[in-house]
Design a protein around this motif. Structure first.
Motif, PDB file in Angstrom:
ATOM      1  N   SER A  98      41.084   1.504  16.887  1.00  0.00           N
ATOM      2  CA  SER A  98      40.941   0.602  15.627  1.00  0.00           C
ATOM      3  C   SER A  98      40.128   1.550  14.643  1.00  0.00           C
ATOM      4  O   SER A  98      39.674   2.388  14.860  1.00  0.00           O
ATOM      5  CB  SER A  98      40.151  -0.694  16.150  1.00  0.00           C
ATOM      6  N   THR A  99      40.157   0.664  13.423  1.00  0.00           N
ATOM      7  CA  THR A  99      39.295   1.259  12.102  1.00  0.00           C
ATOM      8  C   THR A  99      38.378   0.306  12.156  1.00  0.00           C
ATOM      9  O   THR A  99      38.623  -0.942  12.196  1.00  0.00           O
ATOM     10  CB  THR A  99      40.044   1.299  10.968  1.00  0.00           C
ATOM     11  N   VAL A 100      37.084   0.671  12.041  1.00  0.00           N
ATOM     12  CA  VAL A 100      35.815  -0.015  12.054  1.00  0.00           C
ATOM     13  C   VAL A 100      34.742   0.246  10.934  1.00  0.00           C
ATOM     14  O   VAL A 100      35.011   1.419  10.358  1.00  0.00           O
ATOM     15  CB  VAL A 100      35.076  -0.027  13.251  1.00  0.00           C
ATOM     16  N   PRO A 101      34.077  -0.654  10.423  1.00  0.00           N
ATOM     17  CA  PRO A 101      33.226  -0.312   8.992  1.00  0.00           C
ATOM     18  C   PRO A 101      32.285   0.823   9.584  1.00  0.00           C
ATOM     19  O   PRO A 101      31.973   0.722  10.590  1.00  0.00           O
ATOM     20  CB  PRO A 101      32.506  -1.603   8.841  1.00  0.00           C
ATOM     21  N   CYS A 102      31.986   1.561   8.611  1.00  0.00           N
ATOM     22  CA  CYS A 102      31.008   2.622   8.774  1.00  0.00           C
ATOM     23  C   CYS A 102      29.693   2.136   8.976  1.00  0.00           C
ATOM     24  O   CYS A 102      29.503   1.214   8.293  1.00  0.00           O
ATOM     25  CB  CYS A 102      30.825   3.590   7.675  1.00  0.00           C
ATOM     26  N   GLY A 103      28.831   2.730   9.878  1.00  0.00           N
ATOM     27  CA  GLY A 103      27.438   2.237  10.072  1.00  0.00           C
ATOM     28  C   GLY A 103      27.508   1.112  11.265  1.00  0.00           C
ATOM     29  O   GLY A 103      26.596   0.486  11.723  1.00  0.00           O
ATOM     30  N   SER A 104      28.887   0.622  11.906  1.00  0.00           N
ATOM     31  CA  SER A 104      28.880  -0.121  12.737  1.00  0.00           C
ATOM     32  C   SER A 104      28.640   0.706  14.164  1.00  0.00           C
ATOM     33  O   SER A 104      28.433   1.921  14.314  1.00  0.00           O
ATOM     34  CB  SER A 104      30.323  -0.607  12.958  1.00  0.00           C
ATOM     35  N   THR A 105      28.363  -0.129  15.254  1.00  0.00           N
ATOM     36  CA  THR A 105      28.347   0.473  16.510  1.00  0.00           C
ATOM     37  C   THR A 105      29.562  -0.449  17.498  1.00  0.00           C
ATOM     38  O   THR A 105      29.399  -1.500  17.507  1.00  0.00           O
ATOM     39  CB  THR A 105      26.826   0.151  17.236  1.00  0.00           C
ATOM     40  N   VAL A 106      29.989   0.562  18.084  1.00  0.00           N
ATOM     41  CA  VAL A 106      31.086  -0.054  19.281  1.00  0.00           C
ATOM     42  C   VAL A 106      30.735  -0.095  20.653  1.00  0.00           C
ATOM     43  O   VAL A 106      30.133   1.051  21.041  1.00  0.00           O
ATOM     44  CB  VAL A 106      32.345   0.728  18.995  1.00  0.00           C
ATOM     45  N   ASP A 158      27.714   2.567  23.951  1.00  0.00           N
ATOM     46  CA  ASP A 158      27.460   2.013  22.457  1.00  0.00           C
ATOM     47  C   ASP A 158      27.578   3.497  21.866  1.00  0.00           C
ATOM     48  O   ASP A 158      26.973   4.183  21.656  1.00  0.00           O
ATOM     49  CB  ASP A 158      26.237   1.480  22.713  1.00  0.00           C
ATOM     50  N   VAL A 159      28.636   3.392  20.834  1.00  0.00           N
ATOM     51  CA  VAL A 159      29.065   4.556  19.841  1.00  0.00           C
ATOM     52  C   VAL A 159      28.674   4.390  18.651  1.00  0.00           C
ATOM     53  O   VAL A 159      29.279   3.138  18.225  1.00  0.00           O
ATOM     54  CB  VAL A 159      30.525   4.872  20.432  1.00  0.00           C
ATOM     55  N   PRO A 160      27.747   4.950  17.948  1.00  0.00           N
ATOM     56  CA  PRO A 160      27.438   4.517  16.388  1.00  0.00           C
ATOM     57  C   PRO A 160      28.949   5.336  15.866  1.00  0.00           C
ATOM     58  O   PRO A 160      29.332   6.223  15.849  1.00  0.00           O
ATOM     59  CB  PRO A 160      26.300   5.371  16.023  1.00  0.00           C
ATOM     60  N   VAL A 161      29.232   4.583  14.628  1.00  0.00           N
ATOM     61  CA  VAL A 161      30.564   5.008  13.825  1.00  0.00           C
ATOM     62  C   VAL A 161      29.875   5.494  12.369  1.00  0.00           C
ATOM     63  O   VAL A 161      29.588   4.616  11.620  1.00  0.00           O
ATOM     64  CB  VAL A 161      31.519   3.852  13.578  1.00  0.00           C
ATOM     65  N   VAL A 162      29.719   6.711  12.353  1.00  0.00           N
ATOM     66  CA  VAL A 162      28.738   7.353  11.200  1.00  0.00           C
ATOM     67  C   VAL A 162      30.206   8.000  10.557  1.00  0.00           C
ATOM     68  O   VAL A 162      30.771   9.156  10.899  1.00  0.00           O
ATOM     69  CB  VAL A 162      27.976   8.262  11.701  1.00  0.00           C
ATOM     70  N   CYS A 163      30.134   7.552   9.173  1.00  0.00           N
ATOM     71  CA  CYS A 163      31.399   8.396   8.317  1.00  0.00           C
ATOM     72  C   CYS A 163      30.713   9.232   7.142  1.00  0.00           C
ATOM     73  O   CYS A 163      29.658   9.159   6.986  1.00  0.00           O
ATOM     74  CB  CYS A 163      31.995   7.125   7.605  1.00  0.00           C
TER      75      CYS A 163
END
Length: 151
Positions: free
Chosen positions: A119-127, A146-151
């Motif tokens: 999936s594509t998730v907003p930057c700054g989110s945590t999956v 829990d994985v931070p999504v840092v773009c």
């Protein structure tokens, strides 16, 4: 035209070509992929992991099943194949579900990867990723991460 003057003209031409400006080609750096895995407790000699590969805002979620360590003395080798039921799920923390995948896989010796959610998730989110396995033991102990999504 003699040999010397021909060589002079060739050399002059080469100098002119080498001195000419060359347009720069902008190199776009490729986004690096970060892999993060969370480990669960041992279950009947197996180790399970919940993992996510993050590249920019793209997230690929998967689970892994492997041997927890060397077999106990006297254990038949290779062990008999074992059919396992797997459950993989992911969601954006405080937000939407990215999906759930239930399936079956056969494990014997080699590490098994269970794919299923991208999936594509907003930057700054945590999956939040959860992966568990059902087999011949009672109860499931999910591996989570829990994985931070840092773009």
């Amino acid at each position: 035209m003699n040999r010397m003057s021909r060589a002079t003209w060739i050399a002059a031409g080469a100098v002119t070509l080498l001195a000419a400006p060359v347009p720069a080609i902008a190199a776009t750096p490729a986004a690096a992929t970060t892999t993060t895995c969370g480990y669960s407790s041992l279950q009947a000699g197996l180790a399970t992991y919940a993992c996510a590969d993050v590249t920019g805002g793209s997230v690929a979620v998967y689970g892994k099943i492997g041997l927890a360590g060397p077999p106990s003395p006297g254990t038949p080798w290779p062990p008999a194949p074992k059919e396992l039921v797997t459950h993989l799920s992911a969601n954006v923390t405080g937000g939407a579900s990215l999906g759930t995948v239930n399936g079956r896989t056969v494990f014997q010796v080699s590490t098994v990867r269970v794919d299923g959610i991208s999936s594509t998730v907003p930057c700054g989110s945590t999956v939040h990723v959860s992966f568990d396995v059902e087999g011949f033991w009672s109860g499931q102990v999910p591996a989570t991460v829990d994985v931070p999504v840092v773009c």
